[in-house]
Enzyme design. Structure first.
Site, PDB file in Angstrom:
ATOM      1  N   SER A 261       0.798  -1.225   0.000  1.00 49.76           N
ATOM      2  CA  SER A 261       0.000   0.000   0.000  1.00 49.76           C
ATOM      3  C   SER A 261       0.837   1.284   0.000  1.00 49.76           C
ATOM      4  O   SER A 261       2.060   1.259  -0.119  1.00 49.76           O
ATOM      5  CB  SER A 261      -0.941  -0.001   1.206  1.00 49.76           C
ATOM      6  OG  SER A 261      -0.308   0.531   2.341  1.00 49.76           O
ATOM      7  N   HIS A 262       0.149   2.399   0.159  1.00 57.45           N
ATOM      8  CA  HIS A 262       0.800   3.698   0.319  1.00 57.45           C
ATOM      9  C   HIS A 262       0.765   4.164   1.770  1.00 57.45           C
ATOM     10  O   HIS A 262       1.051   5.322   2.056  1.00 57.45           O
ATOM     11  CB  HIS A 262       0.146   4.753  -0.584  1.00 57.45           C
ATOM     12  CG  HIS A 262       0.485   4.598  -2.027  1.00 57.45           C
ATOM     13  ND1 HIS A 262       0.051   5.461  -3.004  1.00 57.45           N
ATOM     14  CD2 HIS A 262       1.227   3.655  -2.669  1.00 57.45           C
ATOM     15  CE1 HIS A 262       0.514   5.056  -4.193  1.00 57.45           C
ATOM     16  NE2 HIS A 262       1.216   3.972  -4.004  1.00 57.45           N
ATOM     17  N   GLY A 263       0.336   3.285   2.683  1.00 61.85           N
ATOM     18  CA  GLY A 263       0.408   3.633   4.098  1.00 61.85           C
ATOM     19  C   GLY A 263      -0.924   3.952   4.730  1.00 61.85           C
ATOM     20  O   GLY A 263      -1.973   3.912   4.098  1.00 61.85           O
TER      21      GLY A 263
END
Ligand SMILES: *[C@@H]1O[C@H](CO)[C@@H](O)[C@H](O)[C@H]1NC(C)=O
Ligand SMILES: *[C@@H]1O[C@H](CO)[C@@H](O)[C@H](O)[C@H]1NC(C)=O
Ligand SMILES: *[C@@H]1O[C@H](CO)[C@@H](O)[C@H](O)[C@H]1NC(C)=O
Ligand SMILES: *[C@@H]1O[C@H](CO)[C@@H](O)[C@H](O)[C@H]1NC(C)=O
Ligand SMILES: *[C@@H]1O[C@H](CO)[C@@H](O)[C@H](O)[C@H]1NC(C)=O
Ligand SMILES: *[C@@H]1O[C@H](CO)[C@@H](O)[C@H](O)[C@H]1NC(C)=O
Ligand SMILES: *[C@@H]1O[C@H](CO)[C@@H](O)[C@H](O)[C@H]1NC(C)=O
Ligand SMILES: *[C@@H]1O[C@H](CO)[C@@H](O)[C@H](O)[C@H]1NC(C)=O
Ligand SMILES: *[C@@H]1O[C@H](CO)[C@@H](O)[C@H](O)[C@H]1NC(C)=O
Ligand SMILES: *[C@@H]1O[C@H](CO)[C@@H](O)[C@H](O)[C@H]1NC(C)=O
Length: 430
Positions: A261-263
């Site tokens: 993911s991107h966080g």
């Protein structure tokens, strides 16, 4: 007398007109039509008949080619033990999915009302692959190509609107559990103008099986909502695991396994001059963040000289955010905070952000970065001053074994348990 007796029979007449909705007591079971026919109208009929104190049963495989707007529900159970699959019919869904007032988001299913419980271990299949593979304007002239019109800053496009599989909107007291979501063309879940919504034991997987990547496959986006809990869930995707959009308050996120993911992201916020964005009282605990761009992230636009700017200049605040027991494995920026997000460095220096960031705590953030940013494991860059930012129990390394911590305009640098260095001047837009 006769007339009212007739009226009393009317609901039975309606039910009888839908042989594929079996009504037994307060349970409305949808019987699939089969053969790829659209079960959407019967699902809507089941919700209408069981809208107050009833249980809608979806225990088989359903094909849905009708937008599901199920509103005004009161004390309703949804037993979803089967599979609801939205058709790959872009020509229908793009114009007909329900449009909402944030980042052009639209949805296949708008679930709304008070005291709703969705359970049963079933699956929502949103057929994302056709959306990611959608090649170009030639195939359907009224639609634009996906790569040209993914929208801005994580948004969708009005002309190629990629729907959210499940939106909990204008709702209160909702519990959603044990739901599997696969193939979302856009965000997997949208929590929209709602309060007291809990998700638990969710299994989200957005994976492309072709060379075309998924797009904006956030696990959750939360907007204008409060008292939201997300726990004990697995998310495989290629964008934010959870994203806190404008006016998200009182949130608890715990025990998530995020991959690709991107966080866990606050923002982006402050994009629109004249608007006020608030994200406050967020507690994130027990995250395993794997193969990701960011771990614990906060992104806020810088200021702008343009009073009508749509690229920074908004006001508001980010306050009381805690990231605790946060494990990172192969993550570019384990800790990332940027108050000049997507803003030119010179503009941001002259017009610092008017959206304040304070009371942010990093507790026991540990693990190893990817090394994609060299030895950098922490990047905290504020344009105006950020204050009451603390870090304790930080134990981060890069693959080379050393760690670099960038900090800029952090008033409480002494309350960080690592040694800061000044970052080089760059415009960040990750
Ligand atoms: C909304 O859609 C319009 C038209 O397709 C597009 O120009 C705009 O960038 C989109 N907005 C967002 C936030 O994605
Ligand atoms: C959600 O609530 C807003 C504000 O009350 C209303 O304008 C909007 O129509 C509602 N949306 C739906 C789909 O019911
Ligand atoms: C929140 O919603 C749940 C149902 O999902 C309910 O049991 C609980 O009492 C609600 N909490 C509050 C504070 O209303
Ligand atoms: C999640 O669902 C996928 C199918 O998409 C399945 O392969 C996987 O085992 C499930 N994971 C969990 C933790 O239930
Ligand atoms: C995690 O994501 C990576 C890609 O980033 C993928 O190769 C891997 O299969 C995923 N792991 C699981 C358990 O799904
Ligand atoms: C957020 O809440 C504030 C305070 O209530 C309000 O002024 C602002 O308009 C809201 N912003 C959005 C994007 O809803
Ligand atoms: C900070 O946020 C957490 C999580 O929502 C909440 O429990 C706590 O009460 C908040 N603290 C303050 C001072 O508001
Ligand atoms: C901002 O928008 C308003 C209303 O559309 C307009 O009257 C004004 O001239 C704009 N200001 C600038 C500096 O573009
Ligand atoms: C930091 O993490 C490493 C790797 O997990 C571990 O070996 C070490 O004991 C940790 N140090 C502290 C002070 O916790
Ligand atoms: C970085 O930007 C600041 C503020 O604009 C400026 O004072 C400084 O000289 C710049 N440093 C470098 C190395 O360019």
């Amino acid at each position: 007398m006769r007339f009212s007796a007739l009226l009393a029979f009317l609901p039975v007449v309606i039910a009888a007109s839908s042989p594929n909705v079996k009504v037994q007591g307060n349970r409305c079971t949808v019987v699939p039509l089969g053969g790829g026919q659209d079960d959407g109208p019967n699902i809507l009929s089941a919700f209408a008949q069981c809208a107050s104190g009833g249980t809608v049963v979806l225990d088989k495989y359903y094909v849905v080619n009708t937008v599901l707007v199920t509103t005004g529900l009161k004390d309703v159970g949804i037993e979803l033990s089967g599979t609801v699959q939205y058709t790959p019919n872009i020509a229908y869904w793009s114009p007909n999915s329900l449009f909402m007032s944030f980042q052009n988001a639209t949805t296949y299913w708008f679930l709304s009302g008070d005291n709703i419980h969705l359970y049963g271990g079933g699956t929502l299949d949103a057929n994302g692959q056709v959306w990611w593979d959608y090649p170009n304007k030639a195939r359907l002239s009224s639609l634009e190509c996906i790569k040209c019109t993914v929208g801005t800053a994580g948004g969708s496009s009005r002309t190629f609107a990629r729907p959210v599989p499940l939106t909990v909107g204008n709702a209160s007291n909702v519990l959603i559990e044990e739901l599997t979501e696969i193939g979302s063309p856009f965000w997997n879940n949208f929590v929209y103008q709602s309060t007291n919504v809990t998700y638990r034991k969710m299994n989200i997987s957005t994976t492309s099986y072709s060379s075309n990547p998924t797009a904006n496959s956030d696990g959750w986006d939360i907007y204008r909502s409060s008292y939201i809990t997300i726990e004990d869930s697995t998310i495989n995707n290629d964008d934010d695991c959870v994203s806190f959009k404008p006016n998200t308050t009182n949130v608890v996120i715990s025990n998530l396994y995020c991959n690709g993911s991107h966080g866990i992201s606050v923002g982006s916020l402050g994009q629109y001059a004249g608007e006020t964005d608030i994200v406050a009282n967020v507690y994130v605990n027990g995250i395993s963040m794997n193969n990701a761009q960011n771990g614990a992230r906060i992104k806020v636009f810088g200021g702008s000289p343009d009073p009508n700017s749509s690229a920074g200049g908004g006001t508001g605040y980010v306050q009381n955010i805690t990231f605790e027991n946060f494990y990172v494995n192969n993550v570019d920026y384990p800790i990332y905070l940027n108050q000049c997000y997507d803003t030119d460095a010179d503009i941001c220096a002259e017009y610092p952000s008017k959206l304040t960031i304070s009371d942010v705590h990093y507790i026991n953030v540990h693990g190893m970065s990817s090394g994609n940013e060299g030895d950098v494991v922490v990047d905290l860059e504020c344009s105006s001053e950020c204050y009451d930012i603390t870090a304790t129990g930080t134990n981060l390394t890069s693959p080379s074994g050393t760690a670099v911590y960038y900090c800029e305009n952090i008033a409480t640098e002494s309350e960080l348990d690592f040694t800061c260095t000044m970052p080089p001047n760059t415009t960040s837009s990750s």
